[in-house]
Design a protein around this motif. Structure first.
Motif, PDB file in Angstrom:
ATOM      1  N   ALA A  42       0.843  -1.211   0.000  1.00  0.00           N
ATOM      2  CA  ALA A  42       0.000   0.000   0.000  1.00  0.00           C
ATOM      3  C   ALA A  42       0.871   1.252   0.000  1.00  0.00           C
ATOM      4  O   ALA A  42       0.598   2.229  -0.707  1.00  0.00           O
ATOM      5  N   ILE A  43       1.965   1.227   0.793  1.00  0.00           N
ATOM      6  CA  ILE A  43       2.891   2.369   0.833  1.00  0.00           C
ATOM      7  C   ILE A  43       3.579   2.532  -0.522  1.00  0.00           C
ATOM      8  O   ILE A  43       3.712   3.650  -1.039  1.00  0.00           O
ATOM      9  N   ASN A  44       4.019   1.413  -1.114  1.00  0.00           N
ATOM     10  CA  ASN A  44       4.632   1.459  -2.445  1.00  0.00           C
ATOM     11  C   ASN A  44       3.682   2.099  -3.458  1.00  0.00           C
ATOM     12  O   ASN A  44       4.084   2.922  -4.284  1.00  0.00           O
ATOM     13  N   TRP A  45       2.434   1.694  -3.372  1.00  0.00           N
ATOM     14  CA  TRP A  45       1.431   2.204  -4.315  1.00  0.00           C
ATOM     15  C   TRP A  45       1.240   3.714  -4.152  1.00  0.00           C
ATOM     16  O   TRP A  45       1.239   4.449  -5.138  1.00  0.00           O
ATOM     17  N   ILE A  46       1.093   4.165  -2.926  1.00  0.00           N
ATOM     18  CA  ILE A  46       0.875   5.590  -2.666  1.00  0.00           C
ATOM     19  C   ILE A  46       2.011   6.438  -3.236  1.00  0.00           C
ATOM     20  O   ILE A  46       1.791   7.466  -3.882  1.00  0.00           O
ATOM     21  N   ILE A  47       3.248   5.990  -3.017  1.00  0.00           N
ATOM     22  CA  ILE A  47       4.421   6.762  -3.443  1.00  0.00           C
ATOM     23  C   ILE A  47       4.580   6.762  -4.963  1.00  0.00           C
ATOM     24  O   ILE A  47       4.730   7.818  -5.589  1.00  0.00           O
ATOM     25  N   GLY A 107       4.098   9.515  -8.853  1.00  0.00           N
ATOM     26  CA  GLY A 107       5.086   9.809  -9.888  1.00  0.00           C
ATOM     27  C   GLY A 107       6.477  10.106  -9.358  1.00  0.00           C
ATOM     28  O   GLY A 107       6.769   9.948  -8.167  1.00  0.00           O
ATOM     29  N   ILE A 108       7.333  10.555 -10.255  1.00  0.00           N
ATOM     30  CA  ILE A 108       8.748  10.779  -9.942  1.00  0.00           C
ATOM     31  C   ILE A 108       8.948  11.963  -8.992  1.00  0.00           C
ATOM     32  O   ILE A 108       9.511  11.827  -7.913  1.00  0.00           O
ATOM     33  N   LYS A 109       8.474  13.127  -9.393  1.00  0.00           N
ATOM     34  CA  LYS A 109       8.742  14.342  -8.628  1.00  0.00           C
ATOM     35  C   LYS A 109       7.933  14.408  -7.330  1.00  0.00           C
ATOM     36  O   LYS A 109       8.470  14.717  -6.269  1.00  0.00           O
ATOM     37  N   SER A 110       6.654  14.100  -7.417  1.00  0.00           N
ATOM     38  CA  SER A 110       5.786  14.231  -6.248  1.00  0.00           C
ATOM     39  C   SER A 110       5.811  13.013  -5.336  1.00  0.00           C
ATOM     40  O   SER A 110       5.415  13.099  -4.177  1.00  0.00           O
ATOM     41  N   GLY A 111       6.282  11.873  -5.847  1.00  0.00           N
ATOM     42  CA  GLY A 111       6.299  10.658  -5.058  1.00  0.00           C
ATOM     43  C   GLY A 111       7.686  10.261  -4.597  1.00  0.00           C
ATOM     44  O   GLY A 111       8.069  10.476  -3.450  1.00  0.00           O
ATOM     45  N   ILE A 112       8.467   9.698  -5.528  1.00  0.00           N
ATOM     46  CA  ILE A 112       9.774   9.133  -5.171  1.00  0.00           C
ATOM     47  C   ILE A 112      10.758  10.203  -4.705  1.00  0.00           C
ATOM     48  O   ILE A 112      11.460  10.028  -3.702  1.00  0.00           O
ATOM     49  N   GLU A 113      10.822  11.328  -5.420  1.00  0.00           N
ATOM     50  CA  GLU A 113      11.769  12.385  -5.046  1.00  0.00           C
ATOM     51  C   GLU A 113      11.432  12.958  -3.673  1.00  0.00           C
ATOM     52  O   GLU A 113      12.318  13.165  -2.836  1.00  0.00           O
ATOM     53  N   LYS A 114      10.144  13.197  -3.437  1.00  0.00           N
ATOM     54  CA  LYS A 114       9.740  13.755  -2.144  1.00  0.00           C
ATOM     55  C   LYS A 114      10.033  12.780  -1.015  1.00  0.00           C
ATOM     56  O   LYS A 114      10.514  13.168   0.060  1.00  0.00           O
ATOM     57  N   LEU A 115       9.765  11.487  -1.237  1.00  0.00           N
ATOM     58  CA  LEU A 115      10.065  10.470  -0.225  1.00  0.00           C
ATOM     59  C   LEU A 115      11.557  10.469   0.104  1.00  0.00           C
ATOM     60  O   LEU A 115      11.945  10.442   1.276  1.00  0.00           O
ATOM     61  N   ALA A 122      12.713  -0.664  -2.006  1.00  0.00           N
ATOM     62  CA  ALA A 122      11.491  -1.275  -2.543  1.00  0.00           C
ATOM     63  C   ALA A 122      10.809  -0.354  -3.549  1.00  0.00           C
ATOM     64  O   ALA A 122      10.366  -0.787  -4.621  1.00  0.00           O
ATOM     65  N   VAL A 123      10.734   0.920  -3.214  1.00  0.00           N
ATOM     66  CA  VAL A 123      10.107   1.896  -4.109  1.00  0.00           C
ATOM     67  C   VAL A 123      10.866   1.979  -5.430  1.00  0.00           C
ATOM     68  O   VAL A 123      10.264   2.087  -6.508  1.00  0.00           O
ATOM     69  N   SER A 124      12.201   1.918  -5.367  1.00  0.00           N
ATOM     70  CA  SER A 124      12.994   1.983  -6.600  1.00  0.00           C
ATOM     71  C   SER A 124      12.739   0.761  -7.468  1.00  0.00           C
ATOM     72  O   SER A 124      12.736   0.855  -8.707  1.00  0.00           O
ATOM     73  N   LEU A 125      12.501  -0.387  -6.851  1.00  0.00           N
ATOM     74  CA  LEU A 125      12.186  -1.596  -7.610  1.00  0.00           C
ATOM     75  C   LEU A 125      10.816  -1.468  -8.277  1.00  0.00           C
ATOM     76  O   LEU A 125      10.642  -1.847  -9.443  1.00  0.00           O
ATOM     77  N   VAL A 126       9.851  -0.942  -7.536  1.00  0.00           N
ATOM     78  CA  VAL A 126       8.511  -0.722  -8.104  1.00  0.00           C
ATOM     79  C   VAL A 126       8.598   0.188  -9.321  1.00  0.00           C
ATOM     80  O   VAL A 126       7.988  -0.072 -10.368  1.00  0.00           O
ATOM     81  N   ILE A 159      -2.444  -1.832 -10.770  1.00  0.00           N
ATOM     82  CA  ILE A 159      -2.550  -3.262 -11.100  1.00  0.00           C
ATOM     83  C   ILE A 159      -1.328  -4.025 -10.597  1.00  0.00           C
ATOM     84  O   ILE A 159      -1.441  -5.116 -10.034  1.00  0.00           O
ATOM     85  N   MET A 160      -0.155  -3.420 -10.787  1.00  0.00           N
ATOM     86  CA  MET A 160       1.090  -4.072 -10.368  1.00  0.00           C
ATOM     87  C   MET A 160       1.108  -4.320  -8.856  1.00  0.00           C
ATOM     88  O   MET A 160       1.523  -5.393  -8.399  1.00  0.00           O
ATOM     89  N   CYS A 161       0.667  -3.358  -8.078  1.00  0.00           N
ATOM     90  CA  CYS A 161       0.678  -3.514  -6.623  1.00  0.00           C
ATOM     91  C   CYS A 161      -0.338  -4.562  -6.162  1.00  0.00           C
ATOM     92  O   CYS A 161      -0.075  -5.304  -5.206  1.00  0.00           O
TER      93      CYS A 161
END
Length: 500
Positions: free
Chosen positions: A159-164, A168-176, A335-339, A360-362
């Protein structure tokens, strides 16, 4: 109409995300033991040699490829040479499997984080982990039903992976990454400061850093050094090429590779100091040698350390919360980088929207990961992780070096990265990619196969190793070839950059 590719908000955002991917569970529970058992302080010689002759060159290779050809790893390799597209899909298949068992380890970390407040693992940490918590079955084929607490944790991680990744890149992974990496560093610094002040800490630190120079002459120590550098930098997993493809056109690629490698290296050393200081305290408390306490991997994190925290009073609760928070955050960024590496490949191939693919992937990920929440989950993790790391990732890295060094030509990538970097790399990089890296990785691969034949991994039966080990390697290659035969949605791919 062609799509414009998503981009990082800042170069620092990219570097933090890359470091977050590289800094994982292996930095905390693998490096300290590898350094200790391979010569202590003397291990630094092969370790730094490996960083400069494999780690940084391969990072430059993957950053350069991803940035030049502007795609996920499979698309990047397909644009470079269509016949080799399957090589881009193999690590994506492997990363999908890694992600499934990684979610199980993160589930354990969350459970132990909650236990840390009350030291709920009791006095016999070995019995609690294997029998009370995992309810470990008798063999890899005895699944024995679902362990509900592990499954709940797995669902939460996905669920955390999905949220992040949904953001997207800027608002999700970069911010995390901008939030979690500083927190991770602060937590580890607190652990280290407290660790080195514990009574007996010097026993562990002396064991860790006292040089055993005779070990430097042992080829196995050099293999261990290359293995540690190779695995800890997220090379050949499909992550770094994908991350680099989101960089702006003008980016200092070469310097970014050096920063990522040395930041990862620094965190490993910091972890080693904290881990061995606490192990020294444990040895002193029990009146035994450090050799009788030290451990690696899962045993260190979920058996040895809880035992240490149990005898530390209030500080045991505090360090327990900090340590398992550290494990969780380090694992989460990986984990997020793998997703992202996996979802980006699917998005490029079939041209679906990010939100649809990630969702769908999650959901599929939760279903597959539930297999690891059975009573045989630990066995599956142990075998799969060994084979993917020692064979899958090593072969992918070897083939990447051959592809770039001999087919695309190393100077093509070197000229590209030099054209946008402040620090220019010379022809030494070509030599490393063409000759040194392939030679070393071939030797590593050969040594692993010889060891596997003479002593089957972990004492498991051959049927278990074939089912969960060798078949996983075959699955990665087979699916890689099959998926590469499917056409790309040309109307939805990005502008191509042809090889020079």
């Amino acid at each position: 109409m062609k799509k414009s590719r998503e981009q990082w908000g800042t170069k620092m955002g990219f570097i933090l995300a890359a470091i977050g991917s590289a800094v994982g569970l292996g930095n905390i529970w693998r490096f300290p033991y590898v350094a200790y058992s391979n010569g202590g302080g003397a291990f630094l010689i092969p370790y730094f040699f490996a960083i400069f002759t494999a780690g940084i060159p391969l990072l430059i290779l993957e950053y350069g490829m991803g940035h030049k050809f502007r795609g996920s790893t499979p698309l990047t390799i397909a644009r470079a040479n269509k016949k080799w597209e399957w090589l881009g899909w193999w690590p994506i298949v492997s990363s999908s499997i890694i992600l499934c068992y990684y979610s199980m380890i993160l589930s354990w970390s969350l459970k132990y984080l909650t236990l840390s407040f009350t030291k709920g693992w009791g006095t016999d940490t070995n019995k609690y982990f294997f029998k009370d918590f995992l309810k470990l079955s008798s063999s890899p084929f005895d699944f024995g039903g679902i362990v509900i607490p592990v499954l709940i944790g797995i669902i939460l991680i996905w669920a955390i992976n999905w949220i992040i990744c949904y953001k997207g890149i800027k608002s999700g992974i970069e911010k995390l990454s901008k939030i979690v990496l500083p927190i991770l560093l602060i937590i580890m610094i607190i652990i280290v400061i407290k660790g080195v002040t514990l009574k007996g800490a010097y026993l562990g630190l002396n064991k860790l850093f006292t040089p055993n120079w005779s070990k430097v002459k042992d080829p196995k120590v050099w293999i261990s050094a290359y293995g540690q550098v190779f695995f800890s930098l997220s090379i050949a997993t499909g992550i770094m090429m994908t991350y680099a493809s989101y960089l702006p056109e003008k980016t200092d690629i070469n310097n970014s590779a050096f920063i990522t490698a040395f930041a990862n290296c620094g965190f490993e050393f910091l972890s080693a100091i904290g881990v061995f200081a606490i192990i020294g305290f444990m040895a002193n408390t029990q009146g035994v040698g450090v050799d009788e306490v030290v451990s690696s991997g899962i045993g260190l994190a979920f058996i040895v350390f809880p035992k240490v925290f149990s005898v530390m009073g209030t500080w045991g609760n505090i360090l327990g919360v900090l340590f398992f928070s550290c494990l969780f955050f380090a694992g989460l960024t990986s984990a997020v980088s793998l997703v992202e590496a996996i979802s980006s490949s699917i998005i490029d191939k079939i041209a679906w929207e990010r939100k649809k693919v990630v969702s769908i992937m999650c959901l599929v990920g939760v279903c597959i990961s539930s297999v690891f929440s059975t009573k045989a989950g630990l066995y599956l993790l142990d075998i799969m992780d060994n084979f993917i790391n020692n064979y899958g990732i090593v072969v992918v890295g070897l083939l990447e070096a051959i592809l770039v060094g001999w087919i695309i030509k190393a100077k093509t990538i070197r000229n590209h990265t030099n054209s946008i970097s402040y620090y220019k790399i010379g022809k030494w990089w070509d030599v490393i990619i063409k000759y040194i890296t392939p030679t070393i990785l071939t030797y590593m691969l050969g040594s692993s196969i010889i060891t596997e034949i003479s002593t089957p991994y972990g004492g498991y039966e051959l049927s278990s190793l074939l089912t969960y080990g060798w078949s996983i390697i075959l699955l990665g290659i087979t699916l890689g070839v099959i998926i590469s035969k499917k056409p790309w949605k040309e109307d939805n791919t990005y502008e191509k950059k042809e090889a020079v």
